[in-house]
Design a protein around this motif. Structure first.
Motif, PDB file in Angstrom:
ATOM      1  N   THR A 246       0.415  -1.255   0.233  1.00  0.00           N
ATOM      2  CA  THR A 246       0.012   0.021   0.386  1.00  0.00           C
ATOM      3  C   THR A 246       0.550   1.815   0.000  1.00  0.00           C
ATOM      4  O   THR A 246       0.557   2.270  -0.936  1.00  0.00           O
TER       5      THR A 246
ATOM      6  N   ALA B 275       2.645   2.161  -3.482  1.00  0.00           N
ATOM      7  CA  ALA B 275       1.341   2.749  -4.168  1.00  0.00           C
ATOM      8  C   ALA B 275       0.669   3.894  -4.381  1.00  0.00           C
ATOM      9  O   ALA B 275       0.434   4.202  -5.278  1.00  0.00           O
ATOM     10  N   VAL B 276       0.811   4.328  -2.817  1.00  0.00           N
ATOM     11  CA  VAL B 276       0.760   5.297  -2.577  1.00  0.00           C
ATOM     12  C   VAL B 276       1.283   6.686  -3.283  1.00  0.00           C
ATOM     13  O   VAL B 276       0.897   7.811  -3.688  1.00  0.00           O
TER      14      VAL B 276
ATOM     15  N   PRO C 140      -4.159   9.776  -4.009  1.00  0.00           N
ATOM     16  CA  PRO C 140      -4.819   8.849  -3.722  1.00  0.00           C
ATOM     17  C   PRO C 140      -5.905   8.310  -2.592  1.00  0.00           C
ATOM     18  O   PRO C 140      -5.450   7.644  -1.536  1.00  0.00           O
TER      19      PRO C 140
ATOM     20  N   TYR D 252      -9.080   6.539  -1.176  1.00  0.00           N
ATOM     21  CA  TYR D 252      -9.166   4.700  -0.750  1.00  0.00           C
ATOM     22  C   TYR D 252      -9.897   4.297  -2.145  1.00  0.00           C
ATOM     23  O   TYR D 252      -9.240   3.470  -2.550  1.00  0.00           O
TER      24      TYR D 252
ATOM     25  N   LEU E 213      -6.992   3.902  -4.883  1.00  0.00           N
ATOM     26  CA  LEU E 213      -6.024   3.180  -4.227  1.00  0.00           C
ATOM     27  C   LEU E 213      -5.943   1.712  -4.440  1.00  0.00           C
ATOM     28  O   LEU E 213      -5.395   0.802  -4.806  1.00  0.00           O
TER      29      LEU E 213
ATOM     30  N   TYR F   7      -5.954   1.449  -7.973  1.00  0.00           N
ATOM     31  CA  TYR F   7      -4.933   0.945  -8.819  1.00  0.00           C
ATOM     32  C   TYR F   7      -4.737  -0.576  -8.680  1.00  0.00           C
ATOM     33  O   TYR F   7      -3.657  -1.270  -8.706  1.00  0.00           O
TER      34      TYR F   7
END
Lengths: 134, 134
Positions: free
Chosen positions: A3, A6-7, A17, A19, A22, A25
């Motif tokens: 996570t 990704a953020v 980003p 929720y 995110l 993705y």
DNA sequence: GTATCTGCAAAACATTTGCAATTCT
DNA sequence: AGAATTGCAAATGTTTTGCAGATAC
């Protein structure tokens, strides 16, 4: 992909980003299937009960504008989305419906277009039977 | 192609050459553009006032079943149809929208699929700028 | 006269848009 | 509070389907 990574990736691309963004993705990144909007919605909906298809569309369009995702027109009815934007071929099994990435080294395309045609992008779609179905 | 030849071709393929079918077939053959259903309908409608889009859809689906026409998914929103089913590449100009056939000799594809993948058909779509727009 | 074909209207989907409610800072 | 985001409902566009009337053999 975790996570955290990704953020920071999304932030680096100028995408806030949230929720839903995110999770969509991460979904694309983890599954690397070539999902339709409906597949994403159906799979994430149980875990994100408030999710709407509109948000899935919004997010995919945003990711496409940023060049993070590409749309595939390998299906006649619906778009598919691919987080891998490198040059590679897509194989669609006409028996089970699965779309598989074929890495670049399996396909060599020599494009010698007639004068004046300036290519920007290309897609090679192969239709047939996959190992599991043949 | 003359009407006579078209009639006997369709009959040979087991298709009853009704007037709408004949005209749609001739349209595809003469223009060799890569029309959408709407283009065919709009172009033929003035000359065949009773024509309906349903008949255009029906006819194209029939021609596809018989392998006379292939559907192209080069556009995201609508299908395009091509009466040339030989192996060739399609170039879509992102400026004027025109779809051009690129003959086979301009493209060389070496497909070495991983074991078990059995190809039946393939489509190469190239997107960019055409001579008239560059 | 029976099969097939056509075309209207409605249905079924995929995708976009308008907008009000929510969330984030 | 102000700006961005979400999500519902409605609109749009493409394709399919049901069915009644027309056409062809």
């Amino acid at each position: 992909m975790e996570t955290e990574a990704a953020v920071s990736f999304l932030e680096k691309q100028g995408i806030k980003p949230s929720y839903p963004r995110l999770r969509i993705y991460l979904y694309l990144h983890e599954r690397k299937n070539h999902p339709s909007v409906d597949m994403i919605f159906t799979d994430l909906s149980p875990e994100i009960p408030t999710l709407s298809k509109t948000t899935v569309y919004n997010t995919l369009n945003l990711l496409m504008e940023k060049g993070i995702v590409q749309a595939l027109t390998i299906e006649e009815k619906e778009n598919r989305y691919d987080i891998d934007t490198s040059v590679h071929t897509h194989f669609k099994c006409e028996s089970c419906g699965e779309i598989t990435d074929i890495p670049g080294e399996y396909t060599n395309i020599e494009l010698n277009l007639p004068a004046g045609f300036l290519p920007r992008e290309r897609q090679l779609y192969v239709y047939g039977t996959c190992p599991g179905c043949s």
